[in-house]
Design a protein around this motif. Structure first.
Motif, PDB file in Angstrom:
ATOM      1  N   THR A 125       0.832  -1.199   0.000  1.00  0.00           N
ATOM      2  CA  THR A 125       0.000   0.000   0.000  1.00  0.00           C
ATOM      3  C   THR A 125       0.870   1.254   0.000  1.00  0.00           C
ATOM      4  O   THR A 125       0.599   2.214  -0.717  1.00  0.00           O
ATOM      5  CB  THR A 125      -0.931   0.005   1.232  1.00  0.00           C
ATOM      6  OG1 THR A 125      -1.715  -1.177   1.215  1.00  0.00           O
ATOM      7  CG2 THR A 125      -1.839   1.221   1.236  1.00  0.00           C
ATOM      8  N   VAL A 126       1.926   1.208   0.812  1.00  0.00           N
ATOM      9  CA  VAL A 126       2.849   2.354   0.868  1.00  0.00           C
ATOM     10  C   VAL A 126       3.507   2.549  -0.488  1.00  0.00           C
ATOM     11  O   VAL A 126       3.596   3.664  -1.005  1.00  0.00           O
ATOM     12  CB  VAL A 126       3.906   2.149   1.978  1.00  0.00           C
ATOM     13  CG1 VAL A 126       5.015   3.195   1.878  1.00  0.00           C
ATOM     14  CG2 VAL A 126       3.258   2.201   3.342  1.00  0.00           C
ATOM     15  N   GLN A 127       3.973   1.447  -1.086  1.00  0.00           N
ATOM     16  CA  GLN A 127       4.612   1.534  -2.395  1.00  0.00           C
ATOM     17  C   GLN A 127       3.640   2.080  -3.439  1.00  0.00           C
ATOM     18  O   GLN A 127       3.996   2.943  -4.239  1.00  0.00           O
ATOM     19  CB  GLN A 127       5.123   0.162  -2.837  1.00  0.00           C
ATOM     20  CG  GLN A 127       6.334  -0.301  -2.094  1.00  0.00           C
ATOM     21  CD  GLN A 127       6.807  -1.668  -2.571  1.00  0.00           C
ATOM     22  OE1 GLN A 127       6.400  -2.129  -3.623  1.00  0.00           O
ATOM     23  NE2 GLN A 127       7.668  -2.289  -1.790  1.00  0.00           N
ATOM     24  N   GLN A 128       2.428   1.572  -3.413  1.00  0.00           N
ATOM     25  CA  GLN A 128       1.420   2.027  -4.385  1.00  0.00           C
ATOM     26  C   GLN A 128       1.124   3.516  -4.192  1.00  0.00           C
ATOM     27  O   GLN A 128       1.026   4.270  -5.154  1.00  0.00           O
ATOM     28  CB  GLN A 128       0.136   1.196  -4.244  1.00  0.00           C
ATOM     29  CG  GLN A 128      -0.856   1.432  -5.350  1.00  0.00           C
ATOM     30  CD  GLN A 128      -0.307   1.035  -6.715  1.00  0.00           C
ATOM     31  OE1 GLN A 128       0.500   0.134  -6.864  1.00  0.00           O
ATOM     32  NE2 GLN A 128      -0.758   1.724  -7.738  1.00  0.00           N
ATOM     33  N   GLY A 129       1.024   3.940  -2.942  1.00  0.00           N
ATOM     34  CA  GLY A 129       0.785   5.357  -2.659  1.00  0.00           C
ATOM     35  C   GLY A 129       1.936   6.232  -3.120  1.00  0.00           C
ATOM     36  O   GLY A 129       1.733   7.306  -3.684  1.00  0.00           O
ATOM     37  N   MET A 130       3.167   5.751  -2.898  1.00  0.00           N
ATOM     38  CA  MET A 130       4.337   6.517  -3.340  1.00  0.00           C
ATOM     39  C   MET A 130       4.372   6.609  -4.863  1.00  0.00           C
ATOM     40  O   MET A 130       4.690   7.667  -5.416  1.00  0.00           O
ATOM     41  CB  MET A 130       5.619   5.899  -2.791  1.00  0.00           C
ATOM     42  CG  MET A 130       5.768   6.074  -1.285  1.00  0.00           C
ATOM     43  SD  MET A 130       7.239   5.276  -0.629  1.00  0.00           S
ATOM     44  CE  MET A 130       8.477   6.487  -1.089  1.00  0.00           C
ATOM     45  N   LEU A 131       4.053   5.527  -5.523  1.00  0.00           N
ATOM     46  CA  LEU A 131       4.020   5.560  -6.992  1.00  0.00           C
ATOM     47  C   LEU A 131       2.949   6.528  -7.493  1.00  0.00           C
ATOM     48  O   LEU A 131       3.169   7.276  -8.447  1.00  0.00           O
ATOM     49  CB  LEU A 131       3.766   4.160  -7.557  1.00  0.00           C
ATOM     50  CG  LEU A 131       4.980   3.240  -7.604  1.00  0.00           C
ATOM     51  CD1 LEU A 131       4.563   1.835  -8.024  1.00  0.00           C
ATOM     52  CD2 LEU A 131       6.044   3.777  -8.536  1.00  0.00           C
ATOM     53  N   GLN A 132       1.796   6.534  -6.838  1.00  0.00           N
ATOM     54  CA  GLN A 132       0.733   7.469  -7.237  1.00  0.00           C
ATOM     55  C   GLN A 132       1.180   8.912  -7.008  1.00  0.00           C
ATOM     56  O   GLN A 132       0.898   9.794  -7.834  1.00  0.00           O
ATOM     57  CB  GLN A 132      -0.550   7.174  -6.464  1.00  0.00           C
ATOM     58  CG  GLN A 132      -1.246   5.894  -6.900  1.00  0.00           C
ATOM     59  CD  GLN A 132      -2.431   5.538  -6.021  1.00  0.00           C
ATOM     60  OE1 GLN A 132      -2.635   6.134  -4.971  1.00  0.00           O
ATOM     61  NE2 GLN A 132      -3.209   4.570  -6.459  1.00  0.00           N
ATOM     62  N   ASN A 133       1.869   9.155  -5.897  1.00  0.00           N
ATOM     63  CA  ASN A 133       2.376  10.503  -5.636  1.00  0.00           C
ATOM     64  C   ASN A 133       3.362  10.931  -6.717  1.00  0.00           C
ATOM     65  O   ASN A 133       3.341  12.063  -7.189  1.00  0.00           O
ATOM     66  CB  ASN A 133       3.050  10.575  -4.272  1.00  0.00           C
ATOM     67  CG  ASN A 133       2.071  10.556  -3.130  1.00  0.00           C
ATOM     68  OD1 ASN A 133       0.874  10.742  -3.325  1.00  0.00           O
ATOM     69  ND2 ASN A 133       2.567  10.302  -1.932  1.00  0.00           N
ATOM     70  N   GLN A 134       4.241  10.017  -7.108  1.00  0.00           N
ATOM     71  CA  GLN A 134       5.231  10.347  -8.130  1.00  0.00           C
ATOM     72  C   GLN A 134       4.552  10.604  -9.469  1.00  0.00           C
ATOM     73  O   GLN A 134       4.924  11.515 -10.201  1.00  0.00           O
ATOM     74  CB  GLN A 134       6.276   9.239  -8.261  1.00  0.00           C
ATOM     75  CG  GLN A 134       7.064   8.946  -7.003  1.00  0.00           C
ATOM     76  CD  GLN A 134       7.281  10.128  -6.100  1.00  0.00           C
ATOM     77  OE1 GLN A 134       7.862  11.120  -6.510  1.00  0.00           O
ATOM     78  NE2 GLN A 134       6.794  10.050  -4.872  1.00  0.00           N
ATOM     79  N   ASP A 135       3.555   9.786  -9.775  1.00  0.00           N
ATOM     80  CA  ASP A 135       2.804  10.004 -11.019  1.00  0.00           C
ATOM     81  C   ASP A 135       2.126  11.370 -11.000  1.00  0.00           C
ATOM     82  O   ASP A 135       2.115  12.090 -12.002  1.00  0.00           O
ATOM     83  CB  ASP A 135       1.761   8.898 -11.219  1.00  0.00           C
ATOM     84  CG  ASP A 135       2.389   7.557 -11.563  1.00  0.00           C
ATOM     85  OD1 ASP A 135       3.578   7.535 -11.937  1.00  0.00           O
ATOM     86  OD2 ASP A 135       1.672   6.536 -11.454  1.00  0.00           O
ATOM     87  N   ALA A 136       1.582  11.738  -9.839  1.00  0.00           N
ATOM     88  CA  ALA A 136       0.921  13.046  -9.718  1.00  0.00           C
ATOM     89  C   ALA A 136       1.936  14.173  -9.880  1.00  0.00           C
ATOM     90  O   ALA A 136       1.659  15.180 -10.554  1.00  0.00           O
ATOM     91  CB  ALA A 136       0.206  13.151  -8.374  1.00  0.00           C
ATOM     92  N   LEU A 137       3.122  14.030  -9.282  1.00  0.00           N
ATOM     93  CA  LEU A 137       4.147  15.068  -9.413  1.00  0.00           C
ATOM     94  C   LEU A 137       4.620  15.208 -10.854  1.00  0.00           C
ATOM     95  O   LEU A 137       4.832  16.320 -11.347  1.00  0.00           O
ATOM     96  CB  LEU A 137       5.328  14.761  -8.493  1.00  0.00           C
ATOM     97  CG  LEU A 137       5.074  14.979  -7.004  1.00  0.00           C
ATOM     98  CD1 LEU A 137       6.230  14.436  -6.180  1.00  0.00           C
ATOM     99  CD2 LEU A 137       4.861  16.449  -6.707  1.00  0.00           C
ATOM    100  N   VAL A 138       4.785  14.078 -11.538  1.00  0.00           N
ATOM    101  CA  VAL A 138       5.187  14.136 -12.949  1.00  0.00           C
ATOM    102  C   VAL A 138       4.092  14.818 -13.769  1.00  0.00           C
ATOM    103  O   VAL A 138       4.367  15.649 -14.640  1.00  0.00           O
ATOM    104  CB  VAL A 138       5.505  12.726 -13.492  1.00  0.00           C
ATOM    105  CG1 VAL A 138       5.633  12.738 -15.003  1.00  0.00           C
ATOM    106  CG2 VAL A 138       6.786  12.199 -12.861  1.00  0.00           C
ATOM    107  N   ALA A 139       2.827  14.501 -13.470  1.00  0.00           N
ATOM    108  CA  ALA A 139       1.711  15.133 -14.193  1.00  0.00           C
ATOM    109  C   ALA A 139       1.689  16.641 -13.958  1.00  0.00           C
ATOM    110  O   ALA A 139       1.463  17.421 -14.886  1.00  0.00           O
ATOM    111  CB  ALA A 139       0.383  14.498 -13.774  1.00  0.00           C
TER     112      ALA A 139
END
Length: 188
Positions: free
Chosen positions: A10-24
């Motif tokens: 869950t933590v990994q998935q959340g971090m990946l979503q955060n990174q995707d949001a920052l890239v967006a």
């Protein structure tokens, strides 16, 4: 941790979503920066052409550029002369007042022309500074978004390395326990 390690997944998935949001966000900032440039560029170009023409010192180019101001000065002078003609008594004072109106008109047009020429260099420098400043600001915002995304991915990689280390440590511990049990069984 595979199937049973829900929290770290869950933590990994959340971090990946955060990174995707920052890239967006960084990509959106880049697009908005380009749009701002496309919107502002014609105005900058027009102003640069105007002040560049004044900076040449060409009297005909300056006269064309200041024509609207010259026209307003001429209209004001014409109104003043009509007022003098209507209200001043005949004689030398009236003629002098009419001449002074023409002299004042010439002085005002001269001030506008010389001021336009002399101020054109500052205006060009200011325009250049604004364009560079906006470009730097937009680029900095986009770069900081990408840097934040990279830092998050780095952190995620470290988390994954720590998890693998914990898994290997657990397996090593189990291996040692099995060896100890096996040795005790053989010695018994």
């Amino acid at each position: 941790m595979g199937k049973g390690g829900g929290l770290s997944d869950t933590v990994q998935q959340g971090m990946l979503q955060n990174q995707d949001a920052l890239v967006a966000i960084a990509q959106q900032q880049s697009q908005e920066s380009q749009q701002l440039f496309k919107t502002a560029y014609p105005g900058f170009q027009q102003a640069e052409n105007f002040y560049g023409t004044l900076a040449t010192g060409d009297p005909y180019a300056i006269a064309r550029a200041i024509a609207p101001a010259t026209q307003q000065i001429s209209q004001a002078t014409t109104s003043a002369k009509q007022n003098i003609m209507s209200n001043a008594p005949a004689g030398g004072e009236k003629n002098l007042a009419l001449e002074q109106a023409d002299v004042a008109r010439g002085a005002e047009v001269g001030k506008v022309a010389s001021g336009s020429f002399l101020n054109s260099f500052n205006a060009l420098a200011s325009l250049a500074g604004q364009g560079v400043g906006e470009s730097i600001s937009a680029a900095g915002t986009g770069i900081s978004g990408y840097n934040a995304a990279n830092q998050g991915l780095y952190n995620l990689g470290n988390l994954q390395i720590q998890q693998k280390g914990a898994q290997l440590g657990a397996l090593t511990s189990l291996g040692q326990d099995a060896a100890t049990v096996g040795a005790a069984f053989l010695l018994a």
